[in-house]
Motif scaffolding. Structure first.
Motif, PDB file in Angstrom:
ATOM      1  N   UNK A  94      86.549   7.684  63.460  1.00  8.51           N
ATOM      2  CA  UNK A  94      87.779   8.545  63.174  1.00  8.51           C
ATOM      3  C   UNK A  94      88.119   8.282  61.520  1.00  8.51           C
ATOM      4  N   UNK A  95      87.531   7.607  60.962  1.00  8.90           N
ATOM      5  CA  UNK A  95      87.524   7.422  59.613  1.00  8.90           C
ATOM      6  C   UNK A  95      87.914   5.873  59.326  1.00  8.90           C
ATOM      7  N   UNK A 146      87.070   0.607  59.718  1.00 11.44           N
ATOM      8  CA  UNK A 146      86.590   2.017  60.540  1.00 11.44           C
ATOM      9  C   UNK A 146      87.301   1.835  61.837  1.00 11.44           C
ATOM     10  N   UNK A 147      87.849   3.202  61.992  1.00 13.33           N
ATOM     11  CA  UNK A 147      88.458   3.271  63.352  1.00 13.33           C
ATOM     12  C   UNK A 147      87.641   4.044  64.161  1.00 13.33           C
ATOM     13  N   UNK A 148      87.417   3.681  65.443  1.00  8.45           N
ATOM     14  CA  UNK A 148      86.694   4.104  66.397  1.00  8.45           C
ATOM     15  C   UNK A 148      87.152   4.483  67.616  1.00  8.45           C
ATOM     16  N   UNK A 149      86.953   5.315  68.404  1.00  9.83           N
ATOM     17  CA  UNK A 149      87.538   5.580  69.697  1.00  9.83           C
ATOM     18  C   UNK A 149      86.051   5.183  70.590  1.00  9.83           C
ATOM     19  N   UNK A 205      73.952   1.791  55.740  1.00  5.75           N
ATOM     20  CA  UNK A 205      75.277   2.051  54.990  1.00  5.75           C
ATOM     21  C   UNK A 205      75.261   3.454  54.369  1.00  5.75           C
ATOM     22  N   UNK A 206      74.558   4.260  53.993  1.00  5.85           N
ATOM     23  CA  UNK A 206      74.437   5.743  53.396  1.00  5.85           C
ATOM     24  C   UNK A 206      74.924   6.518  54.541  1.00  5.85           C
ATOM     25  N   UNK A 207      74.341   6.251  55.634  1.00  3.90           N
ATOM     26  CA  UNK A 207      74.519   7.088  56.985  1.00  3.90           C
ATOM     27  C   UNK A 207      75.935   6.875  57.361  1.00  3.90           C
ATOM     28  N   UNK A 208      76.633   5.562  57.354  1.00  2.00           N
ATOM     29  CA  UNK A 208      77.882   5.194  57.687  1.00  2.00           C
ATOM     30  C   UNK A 208      78.924   5.886  56.916  1.00  2.00           C
ATOM     31  N   UNK A 209      78.572   5.981  55.446  1.00 11.23           N
ATOM     32  CA  UNK A 209      79.661   6.544  54.368  1.00 11.23           C
ATOM     33  C   UNK A 209      79.479   8.230  54.879  1.00 11.23           C
ATOM     34  N   UNK A 210      78.605   8.512  55.181  1.00  9.55           N
ATOM     35  CA  UNK A 210      78.518  10.139  55.255  1.00  9.55           C
ATOM     36  C   UNK A 210      79.293  10.416  56.753  1.00  9.55           C
ATOM     37  N   UNK A 211      79.249   9.534  57.680  1.00 10.96           N
ATOM     38  CA  UNK A 211      79.851   9.900  58.957  1.00 10.96           C
ATOM     39  C   UNK A 211      81.292   9.408  58.915  1.00 10.96           C
TER      40      UNK A 211
END
Length: 91
Positions: free
Chosen positions: A17-18, A30-33, A82-88
């Motif tokens: 979710x961001x 970081x919020x997740x469902x 980390x780069x992929x996490x920032x993108x997502x």
């Protein structure tokens, strides 16, 4: 890299979710469902599998360090993710 998560289990689908800033005691999370119930470790298994798949890393490289029984969790992810996490997460 250590990553703080705020997890909502039992969702209709797993999704990122961001970011949420200034969460008490851990700062930014970081919020997740997660589409698994919080029963018998099912949500924790789904968290590691979902993050690994989303970040393109092996499941074994995502580890829950703290908070296995709470909504706020601290996980370890590989630095190369980390780069992929920032993108997502919309950074």
């Amino acid at each position: 890299m250590k990553l703080a998560l705020k997890v909502t289990p039992g969702a209709s689908r797993s999704e990122i979710l961001g970011w949420e800033n200034d969460y008490p005691q851990v700062g930014r999370v970081l919020k997740l469902r997660i589409a698994a119930p919080p029963v018998d470790g099912k949500a924790n298994k789904e968290i590691t599998a979902f993050l690994a798949k989303s970040l393109g890393v092996p499941k074994s490289s995502v580890e829950i360090l703290h908070g296995s029984s709470g909504r706020i969790k601290m996980v370890q992810i590989p630095d190369q993710a980390v780069p992929r996490l920032q993108e997502l997460a919309g950074e």
